[in-house]
Design a protein around this motif. Structure first.
Motif, PDB file in Angstrom:
ATOM      1  N   GLN A  73     -39.969 -43.799  26.971  1.00 54.62           N
ATOM      2  CA  GLN A  73     -40.388 -42.445  26.601  1.00 54.62           C
ATOM      3  C   GLN A  73     -41.643 -42.017  27.372  1.00 54.62           C
ATOM      4  O   GLN A  73     -41.807 -40.835  27.708  1.00 54.62           O
ATOM      5  CB  GLN A  73     -40.656 -42.370  25.099  1.00 54.62           C
ATOM      6  CG  GLN A  73     -39.419 -42.477  24.227  1.00 54.62           C
ATOM      7  CD  GLN A  73     -38.641 -41.179  24.129  1.00 54.62           C
ATOM      8  OE1 GLN A  73     -38.976 -40.196  24.771  1.00 54.62           O
ATOM      9  NE2 GLN A  73     -37.588 -41.181  23.326  1.00 54.62           N
ATOM     10  N   LEU A  74     -42.524 -42.968  27.660  1.00 56.77           N
ATOM     11  CA  LEU A  74     -43.735 -42.644  28.406  1.00 56.77           C
ATOM     12  C   LEU A  74     -43.391 -42.096  29.786  1.00 56.77           C
ATOM     13  O   LEU A  74     -44.021 -41.139  30.261  1.00 56.77           O
ATOM     14  CB  LEU A  74     -44.619 -43.897  28.539  1.00 56.77           C
ATOM     15  CG  LEU A  74     -45.200 -44.462  27.243  1.00 56.77           C
ATOM     16  CD1 LEU A  74     -46.022 -45.706  27.548  1.00 56.77           C
ATOM     17  CD2 LEU A  74     -46.051 -43.426  26.524  1.00 56.77           C
ATOM     18  N   PHE A  75     -42.398 -42.681  30.426  1.00 54.71           N
ATOM     19  CA  PHE A  75     -41.997 -42.223  31.758  1.00 54.71           C
ATOM     20  C   PHE A  75     -41.467 -40.788  31.714  1.00 54.71           C
ATOM     21  O   PHE A  75     -41.857 -39.947  32.518  1.00 54.71           O
ATOM     22  CB  PHE A  75     -40.951 -43.176  32.329  1.00 54.71           C
ATOM     23  CG  PHE A  75     -40.213 -42.635  33.515  1.00 54.71           C
ATOM     24  CD1 PHE A  75     -40.871 -42.427  34.714  1.00 54.71           C
ATOM     25  CD2 PHE A  75     -38.860 -42.332  33.435  1.00 54.71           C
ATOM     26  CE1 PHE A  75     -40.200 -41.905  35.812  1.00 54.71           C
ATOM     27  CE2 PHE A  75     -38.182 -41.826  34.526  1.00 54.71           C
ATOM     28  CZ  PHE A  75     -38.852 -41.608  35.718  1.00 54.71           C
ATOM     29  N   PHE A  76     -40.609 -40.487  30.755  1.00 54.04           N
ATOM     30  CA  PHE A  76     -40.037 -39.141  30.670  1.00 54.04           C
ATOM     31  C   PHE A  76     -41.095 -38.114  30.281  1.00 54.04           C
ATOM     32  O   PHE A  76     -41.069 -36.973  30.759  1.00 54.04           O
ATOM     33  CB  PHE A  76     -38.883 -39.127  29.670  1.00 54.04           C
ATOM     34  CG  PHE A  76     -37.584 -39.614  30.233  1.00 54.04           C
ATOM     35  CD1 PHE A  76     -36.577 -38.736  30.572  1.00 54.04           C
ATOM     36  CD2 PHE A  76     -37.363 -40.963  30.443  1.00 54.04           C
ATOM     37  CE1 PHE A  76     -35.373 -39.178  31.101  1.00 54.04           C
ATOM     38  CE2 PHE A  76     -36.168 -41.428  30.973  1.00 54.04           C
ATOM     39  CZ  PHE A  76     -35.172 -40.531  31.301  1.00 54.04           C
ATOM     40  N   HIS A  77     -42.019 -38.508  29.420  1.00 59.55           N
ATOM     41  CA  HIS A  77     -43.029 -37.544  28.983  1.00 59.55           C
ATOM     42  C   HIS A  77     -44.066 -37.283  30.069  1.00 59.55           C
ATOM     43  O   HIS A  77     -44.789 -36.273  29.983  1.00 59.55           O
ATOM     44  CB  HIS A  77     -43.706 -38.047  27.709  1.00 59.55           C
ATOM     45  CG  HIS A  77     -42.918 -37.758  26.469  1.00 59.55           C
ATOM     46  ND1 HIS A  77     -41.805 -38.479  26.115  1.00 59.55           N
ATOM     47  CD2 HIS A  77     -43.056 -36.810  25.509  1.00 59.55           C
ATOM     48  CE1 HIS A  77     -41.304 -38.008  24.991  1.00 59.55           C
ATOM     49  NE2 HIS A  77     -42.035 -36.989  24.602  1.00 59.55           N
ATOM     50  N   THR A 109     -34.007 -36.357  33.774  1.00 63.91           N
ATOM     51  CA  THR A 109     -32.872 -36.932  33.054  1.00 63.91           C
ATOM     52  C   THR A 109     -31.663 -37.079  33.968  1.00 63.91           C
ATOM     53  O   THR A 109     -31.001 -38.133  33.988  1.00 63.91           O
ATOM     54  CB  THR A 109     -32.519 -36.052  31.844  1.00 63.91           C
ATOM     55  OG1 THR A 109     -33.645 -35.979  30.964  1.00 63.91           O
ATOM     56  CG2 THR A 109     -31.332 -36.630  31.082  1.00 63.91           C
ATOM     57  N   LEU A 110     -31.367 -36.045  34.746  1.00 62.76           N
ATOM     58  CA  LEU A 110     -30.233 -36.117  35.662  1.00 62.76           C
ATOM     59  C   LEU A 110     -30.459 -37.163  36.750  1.00 62.76           C
ATOM     60  O   LEU A 110     -29.537 -37.901  37.116  1.00 62.76           O
ATOM     61  CB  LEU A 110     -29.985 -34.738  36.281  1.00 62.76           C
ATOM     62  CG  LEU A 110     -29.530 -33.637  35.314  1.00 62.76           C
ATOM     63  CD1 LEU A 110     -29.419 -32.301  36.035  1.00 62.76           C
ATOM     64  CD2 LEU A 110     -28.195 -34.011  34.681  1.00 62.76           C
ATOM     65  N   LEU A 111     -31.685 -37.247  37.268  1.00 61.22           N
ATOM     66  CA  LEU A 111     -31.978 -38.258  38.284  1.00 61.22           C
ATOM     67  C   LEU A 111     -31.877 -39.663  37.716  1.00 61.22           C
ATOM     68  O   LEU A 111     -31.380 -40.587  38.375  1.00 61.22           O
ATOM     69  CB  LEU A 111     -33.376 -38.022  38.865  1.00 61.22           C
ATOM     70  CG  LEU A 111     -33.554 -36.799  39.764  1.00 61.22           C
ATOM     71  CD1 LEU A 111     -35.016 -36.630  40.153  1.00 61.22           C
ATOM     72  CD2 LEU A 111     -32.693 -36.928  41.008  1.00 61.22           C
ATOM     73  N   ILE A 137     -40.075 -34.086  45.204  1.00 62.27           N
ATOM     74  CA  ILE A 137     -39.944 -34.597  43.836  1.00 62.27           C
ATOM     75  C   ILE A 137     -39.181 -35.913  43.799  1.00 62.27           C
ATOM     76  O   ILE A 137     -39.439 -36.778  42.959  1.00 62.27           O
ATOM     77  CB  ILE A 137     -39.254 -33.543  42.934  1.00 62.27           C
ATOM     78  CG1 ILE A 137     -39.391 -33.911  41.449  1.00 62.27           C
ATOM     79  CG2 ILE A 137     -37.799 -33.368  43.324  1.00 62.27           C
ATOM     80  CD1 ILE A 137     -40.777 -33.889  40.934  1.00 62.27           C
ATOM     81  N   LEU A 138     -38.228 -36.114  44.726  1.00 62.43           N
ATOM     82  CA  LEU A 138     -37.439 -37.341  44.713  1.00 62.43           C
ATOM     83  C   LEU A 138     -38.297 -38.544  45.050  1.00 62.43           C
ATOM     84  O   LEU A 138     -38.171 -39.602  44.405  1.00 62.43           O
ATOM     85  CB  LEU A 138     -36.273 -37.230  45.697  1.00 62.43           C
ATOM     86  CG  LEU A 138     -35.322 -38.438  45.747  1.00 62.43           C
ATOM     87  CD1 LEU A 138     -34.701 -38.689  44.379  1.00 62.43           C
ATOM     88  CD2 LEU A 138     -34.244 -38.223  46.796  1.00 62.43           C
TER      89      LEU A 138
END
Length: 258
Positions: free
Chosen positions: A90-94, A135-137, A236-237
């Motif tokens: 969750q830390l990575f996504f946030h 999320t898609l990546l 971004i990638l």
């Protein structure tokens, strides 16, 4: 009539239910699968399926009494391990969500918010865009398969019945600051560019006090901010690959995996 002894019940509890609690806790707390978009029943069925697949490869489980205090302690420990692994993801996504919120406030889109279906709260649209993008990546690059691999390996590196060490909690606590650092690294070019734009508007106001800077500056800042975000998408990638590598490595450290 089938009679089951306490030893048989304890063996079933140790071999199936204890791993199931760790797997279910991870699926309930990790991003994508653990969000409100996936029904609770689907997550439970997925946890049961993963547990059935992993059972033949798991090491020997402790024999415990199903109704004893030790079994409750082991269940709580397995839930804690799963939640800690899910929270580290969750830390990575946030980090991307916080990055979107920061740049939204700088460009004047902080008021443009929408309901985040994954968390059930309102977030700026730029933050929601970054969250959907990551999320898609993550799914496209099989990040979820790496998570399942680390989960399977955690039963060897963190066997059921082995207590968590203090360094696990300390490592997770120190990683909380990584979220803000990663978010700033993502949007630092955009923030710098918008700061230059705001400084230019300040100079214009001093040079021409009769100029209504609010009617001119706000739409220009908004348009330039969108252009800066669009230009920043070209890199971004590379930033995603750097951050996801650190996040998955941190996940392996939490599970003591290789």
């Amino acid at each position: 009539m089938i009679e089951l002894s306490a030893t048989q019940i304890g063996g079933w509890v140790g071999s199936f239910l204890l791993p199931l609690f760790r797997i279910a806790a991870l699926l309930m707390s990790m991003p994508i699968i653990g969000t409100q978009l996936v029904p609770m029943r689907v997550r439970l069925y997925l946890a049961l399926a993963i547990c059935l697949v992993l059972m033949p490869t798991l090491p020997a489980m402790p024999q415990v009494d199903a109704l004893s205090l030790r079994s409750l302690v082991l269940i709580a420990q397995e839930v804690l391990i799963g939640v800690m692994l899910g929270f580290s993801l969750q830390l990575f996504f946030h980090a991307f969500l916080v990055a979107g919120q920061i740049v939204s406030m700088q460009m004047g889109l902080g008021f443009a918010s929408m309901v985040d279906p994954t968390n059930g709260v309102s977030v700026p649209v730029v933050g929601q865009f970054f969250l959907m993008l990551v999320t898609l990546l993550f799914l496209a690059m099989n990040g979820h398969l790496v998570v399942f691999e680390v989960l399977a390996e955690s039963f060897v590196t963190l066997p059921v019945g082995e207590g968590l060490l203090t360094d696990h909690y300390w490592t997770l606590a120190t990683k909380l600051g990584w979220v803000m650092g990663a978010a700033l690294m993502l949007v630092l070019p955009a923030i710098t560019a918008l700061l230059v734009v705001n400084l230019a508007f300040g100079v214009m106001t001093r040079a021409a006090p009769q100029l209504n800077i609010f009617s001119i500056g706000f739409p220009l800042t908004l348009v330039l901010g969108l252009a800066i975000v669009w230009i920043g998408m070209a890199d971004i990638l590379a930033q995603y690959q750097l951050l996801v590598g650190e996040a998955l490595q941190f996940l392996r450290e939490m599970a003591r995996a290789r």
